[in-house]
Enzyme design. Structure first.
Site, PDB file in Angstrom:
ATOM      1  N   LYS A   1       0.813  -1.220   0.000  1.00 42.47           N
ATOM      2  CA  LYS A   1       0.000   0.000   0.000  1.00 42.47           C
ATOM      3  C   LYS A   1       0.840   1.259   0.000  1.00 42.47           C
ATOM      4  CE  LYS A   1      -1.849  -0.922   3.742  1.00 42.47           C
ATOM      5  NZ  LYS A   1      -1.763  -0.172   4.945  1.00 42.47           N
TER       6      LYS A   1
ATOM      7  N   ARG B   1      11.583  -1.760  11.388  1.00 46.25           N
ATOM      8  CA  ARG B   1      10.357  -1.269  12.011  1.00 46.25           C
ATOM      9  C   ARG B   1       9.977  -2.159  13.184  1.00 46.25           C
ATOM     10  NH1 ARG B   1       5.306   0.374   8.197  1.00 46.25           N
ATOM     11  NH2 ARG B   1       4.181  -0.881   9.724  1.00 46.25           N
TER      12      ARG B   1
ATOM     13  N   ARG C   1      -9.950   1.896   8.867  1.00 52.32           N
ATOM     14  CA  ARG C   1      -9.559   0.500   9.055  1.00 52.32           C
ATOM     15  C   ARG C   1     -10.625  -0.292   9.792  1.00 52.32           C
ATOM     16  NH1 ARG C   1      -3.557   1.452   8.915  1.00 52.32           N
ATOM     17  NH2 ARG C   1      -2.649  -0.584   8.544  1.00 52.32           N
TER      18      ARG C   1
ATOM     19  N   ARG D   1      -1.007  -8.578  13.193  1.00 53.31           N
ATOM     20  CA  ARG D   1      -1.525  -7.513  12.311  1.00 53.31           C
ATOM     21  C   ARG D   1      -2.390  -8.111  11.205  1.00 53.31           C
ATOM     22  NH1 ARG D   1       3.955  -5.300  10.779  1.00 53.31           N
ATOM     23  NH2 ARG D   1       2.914  -4.052   9.207  1.00 53.31           N
TER      24      ARG D   1
ATOM     25  N   ARG E   1      11.405  -6.550   5.024  1.00 54.06           N
ATOM     26  CA  ARG E   1      11.405  -5.128   5.363  1.00 54.06           C
ATOM     27  C   ARG E   1      11.974  -4.924   6.766  1.00 54.06           C
ATOM     28  NH1 ARG E   1       5.803  -1.899   5.225  1.00 54.06           N
ATOM     29  NH2 ARG E   1       5.460  -2.823   7.267  1.00 54.06           N
TER      30      ARG E   1
HETATM   31  P1  ADP Z   1       0.645  -1.727   7.832  1.00 53.30           P
HETATM   32  O1  ADP Z   1      -0.557  -1.421   6.999  1.00 53.30           O
HETATM   33  O2  ADP Z   1       1.765  -2.325   7.038  1.00 53.30           O
HETATM   34  O3  ADP Z   1       0.317  -2.523   9.066  1.00 53.30           O
HETATM   35  P2  ADP Z   1       0.820   1.102   8.629  1.00 53.30           P
HETATM   36  O4  ADP Z   1       2.064   1.889   8.588  1.00 53.30           O
HETATM   37  O5  ADP Z   1      -0.290   1.489   7.715  1.00 53.30           O
HETATM   38  O6  ADP Z   1       1.284  -0.396   8.382  1.00 53.30           O
HETATM   39  O7  ADP Z   1       0.230   1.088  10.118  1.00 53.30           O
HETATM   40  C1  ADP Z   1       1.033   0.737  11.217  1.00 53.30           C
HETATM   41  C2  ADP Z   1       0.220   0.685  12.503  1.00 53.30           C
HETATM   42  O8  ADP Z   1      -0.383   1.972  12.763  1.00 53.30           O
HETATM   43  C3  ADP Z   1      -0.974  -0.271  12.506  1.00 53.30           C
HETATM   44  O9  ADP Z   1      -0.600  -1.603  12.781  1.00 53.30           O
HETATM   45  C4  ADP Z   1      -1.831   0.350  13.633  1.00 53.30           C
HETATM   46  O10 ADP Z   1      -1.330   0.035  14.911  1.00 53.30           O
HETATM   47  C5  ADP Z   1      -1.644   1.832  13.428  1.00 53.30           C
HETATM   48  N1  ADP Z   1      -2.719   2.394  12.566  1.00 53.30           N
HETATM   49  C6  ADP Z   1      -2.567   2.894  11.320  1.00 53.30           C
HETATM   50  N2  ADP Z   1      -3.757   3.320  10.832  1.00 53.30           N
HETATM   51  C7  ADP Z   1      -4.679   3.086  11.804  1.00 53.30           C
HETATM   52  C8  ADP Z   1      -6.091   3.283  11.924  1.00 53.30           C
HETATM   53  N3  ADP Z   1      -6.807   3.798  10.918  1.00 53.30           N
HETATM   54  N4  ADP Z   1      -6.707   2.920  13.074  1.00 53.30           N
HETATM   55  C9  ADP Z   1      -6.018   2.403  14.070  1.00 53.30           C
HETATM   56  N5  ADP Z   1      -4.696   2.168  14.039  1.00 53.30           N
HETATM   57  C10 ADP Z   1      -4.018   2.500  12.922  1.00 53.30           C
END
Ligand code: ADP
Length: 185
Positions: free
Chosen positions: A13, A131, A88, A142, A125
């Site tokens: 993404k 990370r 989400r 996740r 990654r």
């Molecule tokens: P990925 O999609 O690869 O898990 P992101 O960088 O998009 O990574 O998100 C990392 C973390 O940030 C998520 O696992 C969550 O803990 C938090 N996060 C991101 N967006 C949201 C959201 N809309 N609601 C709640 N938590 C979020």
């Protein structure tokens, strides 16, 4: 253009979002990046978010919704944006609808990917970027949280007739081209 991009962790993404936003000249708004930027700056929002991110859980809506609301109010988002990582949950969809006040999302891009491949990608990654949430245990959590809480949004947006599903497994350039072919822009 107001766009969303979603897909399981590791589907690519973030990578695709950068390319799409550049081509369409809209800001790329990533909630994950916003949380990480807050953490780097040491804000209380960042420290709060870290507790959840490190465990692979979603950050509570009480933190997330306000952050997105503030970001969407900024001038650069007035003409369009690509939102990555939000909404989400079904509850966040309703929040976003409220924030947009009728200026609705045009398209929702869903990147599909198979589970084994995303785990491999994310572990890779982890080696490169370090990370904190890219350990195998947290990755599996996740993916579970995505399946439970975020995957239902696919049907929800499909019912609105704005869903665009694209396979995320080719090369970066191939996937970008497939996305644009489906977006018709
Ligand atoms: P990925 O999609 O690869 O898990 P992101 O960088 O998009 O990574 O998100 C990392 C973390 O940030 C998520 O696992 C969550 O803990 C938090 N996060 C991101 N967006 C949201 C959201 N809309 N609601 C709640 N938590 C979020």
């Amino acid at each position: 253009m107001r766009l969303l991009i979603m897909g399981p962790p590791g589907a690519g993404k973030g990578t695709q979002a950068v390319h799409i936003a550049q081509r369409l000249s809209v800001p790329h708004i990533s909630t994950g990046d916003l949380f990480r930027a807050n953490l780097t700056e040491g804000t209380s929002l960042g420290l709060e978010a870290k507790k959840y991110m490190d465990a692979g859980e979603y950050v509570p809506d009480s933190v997330t919704n306000g952050m997105v609301r503030d970001r969407l109010k900024q001038a650069d988002a007035a003409q369009g944006f690509l939102l990555d990582g939000y909404p989400r949950t079904v509850a966040q969809v309703a929040e976003l609808d409220g924030m947009l006040a009728g200026n609705n999302i045009d398209k929702v891009i869903v990147l599909t990917a198979d589970a084994d491949e995303v785990v491999t990608r994310l572990l890779h990654r982890a080696e490169e970027q370090g990370r904190a949430d890219d350990t195998e245990e947290v990755i599996r959590r996740r993916l579970e949280v995505y399946a439970e809480q975020t995957a239902p949004l696919i049907d929800l947006y499909a019912a609105r007739g704005i869903l665009v599903e694209v396979g995320g497994m080719g090369s970066v350039e191939q996937v970008t081209n497939n996305i644009f072919a489906e977006l018709h822009v």
